[in-house]
Write a protein that holds these residues in place. Sequence first.
Motif, PDB file in Angstrom:
ATOM      1  N   ASN A 172     -69.616   7.017  -9.137  1.00  0.00           N
ATOM      2  CA  ASN A 172     -68.790   5.811  -9.285  1.00  0.00           C
ATOM      3  C   ASN A 172     -69.514   4.520  -8.934  1.00  0.00           C
ATOM      4  O   ASN A 172     -68.876   3.500  -8.642  1.00  0.00           O
ATOM      5  CB  ASN A 172     -67.505   5.918  -8.449  1.00  0.00           C
ATOM      6  CG  ASN A 172     -66.488   6.831  -9.106  1.00  0.00           C
ATOM      7  OD1 ASN A 172     -66.473   6.981 -10.320  1.00  0.00           O
ATOM      8  ND2 ASN A 172     -65.647   7.460  -8.300  1.00  0.00           N
ATOM      9  N   GLU A 202     -60.612  12.547 -11.531  1.00  0.00           N
ATOM     10  CA  GLU A 202     -60.311  12.576 -10.101  1.00  0.00           C
ATOM     11  C   GLU A 202     -59.547  13.842  -9.759  1.00  0.00           C
ATOM     12  O   GLU A 202     -58.542  14.175 -10.387  1.00  0.00           O
ATOM     13  CB  GLU A 202     -59.492  11.344  -9.706  1.00  0.00           C
ATOM     14  CG  GLU A 202     -59.321  11.223  -8.197  1.00  0.00           C
ATOM     15  CD  GLU A 202     -58.727   9.894  -7.774  1.00  0.00           C
ATOM     16  OE1 GLU A 202     -58.617   9.659  -6.566  1.00  0.00           O
ATOM     17  OE2 GLU A 202     -58.383   9.088  -8.677  1.00  0.00           O
ATOM     18  N   PHE A 221     -64.420  13.714  -7.243  1.00  0.00           N
ATOM     19  CA  PHE A 221     -64.483  13.488  -8.680  1.00  0.00           C
ATOM     20  C   PHE A 221     -65.299  14.592  -9.339  1.00  0.00           C
ATOM     21  O   PHE A 221     -66.354  14.983  -8.840  1.00  0.00           O
ATOM     22  CB  PHE A 221     -65.111  12.122  -8.973  1.00  0.00           C
ATOM     23  CG  PHE A 221     -64.285  10.964  -8.460  1.00  0.00           C
ATOM     24  CD1 PHE A 221     -63.320  10.389  -9.269  1.00  0.00           C
ATOM     25  CD2 PHE A 221     -64.477  10.469  -7.177  1.00  0.00           C
ATOM     26  CE1 PHE A 221     -62.555   9.322  -8.797  1.00  0.00           C
ATOM     27  CE2 PHE A 221     -63.716   9.412  -6.701  1.00  0.00           C
ATOM     28  CZ  PHE A 221     -62.749   8.834  -7.513  1.00  0.00           C
ATOM     29  N   LYS A 254     -63.403   6.754 -15.802  1.00  0.00           N
ATOM     30  CA  LYS A 254     -62.398   7.758 -15.478  1.00  0.00           C
ATOM     31  C   LYS A 254     -61.819   8.338 -16.762  1.00  0.00           C
ATOM     32  O   LYS A 254     -61.592   7.629 -17.741  1.00  0.00           O
ATOM     33  CB  LYS A 254     -61.291   7.150 -14.611  1.00  0.00           C
ATOM     34  CG  LYS A 254     -61.733   6.872 -13.179  1.00  0.00           C
ATOM     35  CD  LYS A 254     -60.559   6.506 -12.287  1.00  0.00           C
ATOM     36  CE  LYS A 254     -61.030   6.312 -10.848  1.00  0.00           C
ATOM     37  NZ  LYS A 254     -59.904   5.980  -9.944  1.00  0.00           N
ATOM     38  N   GLU A 257     -57.773  15.903  -6.595  1.00  0.00           N
ATOM     39  CA  GLU A 257     -57.272  15.668  -5.246  1.00  0.00           C
ATOM     40  C   GLU A 257     -57.313  16.906  -4.374  1.00  0.00           C
ATOM     41  O   GLU A 257     -57.262  16.815  -3.156  1.00  0.00           O
ATOM     42  CB  GLU A 257     -55.842  15.124  -5.314  1.00  0.00           C
ATOM     43  CG  GLU A 257     -55.766  13.772  -6.028  1.00  0.00           C
ATOM     44  CD  GLU A 257     -54.341  13.260  -6.121  1.00  0.00           C
ATOM     45  OE1 GLU A 257     -53.436  14.020  -5.729  1.00  0.00           O
ATOM     46  OE2 GLU A 257     -54.153  12.130  -6.598  1.00  0.00           O
TER      47      GLU A 257
END
Length: 668
Positions: A109, A191, A221, A280, A193
């Motif tokens: 990122n 992404e 990620f 993303k 979690e």
Amino acid sequence: MYTLCEMASWAISGRKTSSVHWVLFLVFLFAHEGRGFYLPGSYMHTYSTGEPILAKVNSLTSIETELPFSYYSLPYCKPAEGIKKSAENLGELLMGDQIDNSPYRFRMNVNETIYLCTTSPLNEHDVKLLKQRTRDLYQVNMILDNLPAMRFAKQNGVNIQWTGFPVGYTPPQSNDDYIINHLKFRVLVHEYEGSGVEIIGTGEEGMNVISDSDKKKASGFEIVGFEVYPCSVKFNPEVMSKHNMYDNLTSVSCPTEIEKSQIIRELERVSFTYEVEFVKSNIKWPSRWDAYLKMEGARVHWFSILNSLMVIFFLAGIVFVIFLRTVRRDLTRYEELDKEAQAQMNEELSGWKLVVGDVFREPDCSKLLCVMIGDGVQITGMAVVTIVFAALGFMSPASRGMLLTGMIILYLFLGIFAGYVGVRLWRTIKGTSEGWRSVSWSVACFFPGTVFVILTALNFILWGSKSTGAIPISLYFILLSLWFCISVPLTLLGGFLGTQSEPIQYPVRTNQIPREIPARKYPSWLLVLGAGTLPFGTLFIELFFILSSIWLGRFYYVFGFLLVVLLLLVVVCAEVSVVLTYMHLCVEDWRWWWKAFFASGSVALYVFLYSINYLVFDLQSLSGPVSAILYLGYSLIMAIAIMLSTGTIGFLISFYFVHYLFSSVKID
């Protein structure tokens, strides 16, 4: 959200796992309810923001020469810590892959433009090599998180996707070549979690079950896409050489004017830079390979295969129904007669009933036939098991070289069946076990020896070209060790088991004097060679896609179709061979053994001819006699394997048909 079964598939992807860990894994697996099934070939890796990501480079490849070369054979920037080769499996080594580390490093990122290095002035050798690789359309193959770099290009208004990017390019109507020295990377990330799921992954130290307390560590990620946009930029070497490796630069724009591109010529100093952008994406990790597996003309592929299946099933059904009715009528008429009438019928009629005393006479070159049948069983078993596992997803393209490695391992261990079948057929033909060791050794060495001779000849060509596709001496010793330490002993064990089993008893006695075969207007081998066209009809469409995946660098992953085609091919080979055998017996030709083998095995001739046709009309870009010799050599190996496999299927079915046919006849 990833299911437990999806996570379990990652644990099955080829990592080293102890037996204790496997027991724990199975207990854990059956203690929960799974809602999905996915076998991607590698396990998921999540990255936190700012975490370094290392890209790797594979061999340079070209569809024009089919000769792979090492990435660092060209004057590219080298990693500061030195060149380190990645561990490769047997399949990768045989395919010519050479995966090395690279100086390209990203941070999750973090969008940035990075300076790598400036070369010393190019000498004559560097210029010649760069120009040659550019003119031969060589591609640089990069890998990030096990994903190949993908490039999009427009050709005749159509968007085309490629893996890798070119070494350089030559503008139209120009003799100058320009090197690709600036890369724009676009990394797609999803992404993750890590909540509401338990992850089972594998590492070098074994299996890890991530508990609730570790879920935060699992969040991060995932890399779900890796795109590259190459261009050539003329930098000022004096200014650029003042930078250190990995210094940040201002964003670089790809020039549209050819004068601002980096030309390849002597004394030029080339500066290499790259920039990376993280985007993303909604693509989830199990679906990240979908973009690579999209085949061109998918609809044509589907309809062509289905059409082929319908036609072949229809033809095979008609032939089979007519054939069954004919044989049943002959048997019924023959058995309804008393002995005197049967004797009179034998004098008056001709046909398969007249060769009852010769039908099981020993064929010419019986030992060679037994050897080829044994090898055919081994190849057929290897093909069926490999395609079934591939269709189930165990051999994903993410696991490079796994398909070829699996085929070799299966072939080695199936030697026991090859020895058993070859020796048992030898005992059946000869009536004795004498000479079984010679048969077993021949089975163990016939096909592998043939492949070894062809590969050695091709390897000398690759060595002369200094290609990474050449098999190193160390790998030769490994292959020979596997051959003589696993395959040969198992084949001899199978041969020994064949001597312990009962030979197949013939239902009729063989006369001492052979019966004269009536003269025919045309050679029987013409019919045998023509019979191969029907099995070829089931195969040729899929063969086109397979050849395209091998020689044009496309991914082949429709193993479900291939499995259907393989099963259909087995059925058609069996039917064609049985029909041809019956036709020869009906004209009192009792020499059916080899004809039954080649009735279905002759499909290999058409496969090889089709390979030549593909070379001439579809691989027009293939340049030079070396590339053509390599192509024909590998095609010959494929044709021999197909001949042994299909010939074995046809012969074994025909043998049991003839055995059943004559055991149904009342013999005095």
